[in-house]
Design an enzyme around this catalytic site. Sequence first.
Site, short mmCIF file in Angstrom:
data_model
loop_
_atom_site.label_atom_id
_atom_site.label_comp_id
_atom_site.label_asym_id
_atom_site.label_seq_id
_atom_site.Cartn_x
_atom_site.Cartn_y
_atom_site.Cartn_z
CG ASP A 1 -1.78 -1.04 1.16
OD1 ASP A 1 -2.17 -1.75 0.02
OD2 ASP A 1 -2.52 -1.42 2.32
N1 URA Z 1 -1.39 -6.02 3.75
C1 URA Z 1 -1.90 -4.78 3.71
O1 URA Z 1 -2.88 -4.65 4.54
N2 URA Z 1 -1.24 -3.82 3.23
C2 URA Z 1 0.10 -3.88 2.44
O2 URA Z 1 0.84 -3.24 2.10
C3 URA Z 1 0.70 -5.43 2.43
C4 URA Z 1 -0.16 -6.31 3.07
#
Ligand code: URA
Length: 239
Positions: free
Chosen positions: A106
């Site tokens: 993310d």
């Molecule tokens: N899980 C998440 O919620 N975000 C990420 O960036 C990676 C795994």
Amino acid sequence: MEKQRLDKIIASTGRWSRREVKNLTRQGRVLVDGIPARSAEEKADPETAEITVNGEVLAYRRFTWIMLNKPAGYLSATEDGKGATVLDLLPPELQKQGLFPVGRLDKDTEGLLLLTNEGGLAHELLSPKYHVEKVYYARVAGRLTEEDCRAFAAGMTLGDGLVCRPAGLEILAAGEESEARVTLREGKFHQVKRMLACLGKPVVYLERVRMGNLPLDTSLSRGEFRFLTDAEVEALRNF
Ligand code: URA
């Protein structure tokens, strides 16, 4: 392998720009099989020719593998009209190599992100068939409990119906804010955040610290990258 221009071959290592290769060639500091190249546009087979730059034999690789210590604020994408992507953290010569992120973190997640132009192996590392482990350090609001760990281990079904495989939750510190190591063998959208939110412990910080048998190189500062070694790429093939 098909012959390629010297500037392309040498710049693909990310250590010299095409302009620098041109200058080095003019200065007679680029040799092909011991003979000074006449121009940076001269072609050679990078797999069979011995190319020397500044007296150093070039270690050519067909594919590029990069470990990036991703900072928050960058999208795991190759292009985006609206904001900076992880490719913006690489020098221009590497941006031209068709690299893409192996999976997504993310925008606000930090840590280990691999980039490559080797589609086959990248695809295998991401395929749910192979269950490659992804390990995260998470800080959450609220006190994590053994019951939360059991819920992860049993495999959770989230409020929106998403069925998660059994996963690891190891509590590192428990308090008003808690810390944990989360291990997943799949990678659904926002999975760590959604699983922890489902337990009423929303994530306030997330960092990926390992992928398969490859830990994040902690000597890399946020935003820094390095090439994987041959041994590391080989280890990925044997995840
Ligand atoms: N899980 C998440 O919620 N975000 C990420 O960036 C990676 C795994």
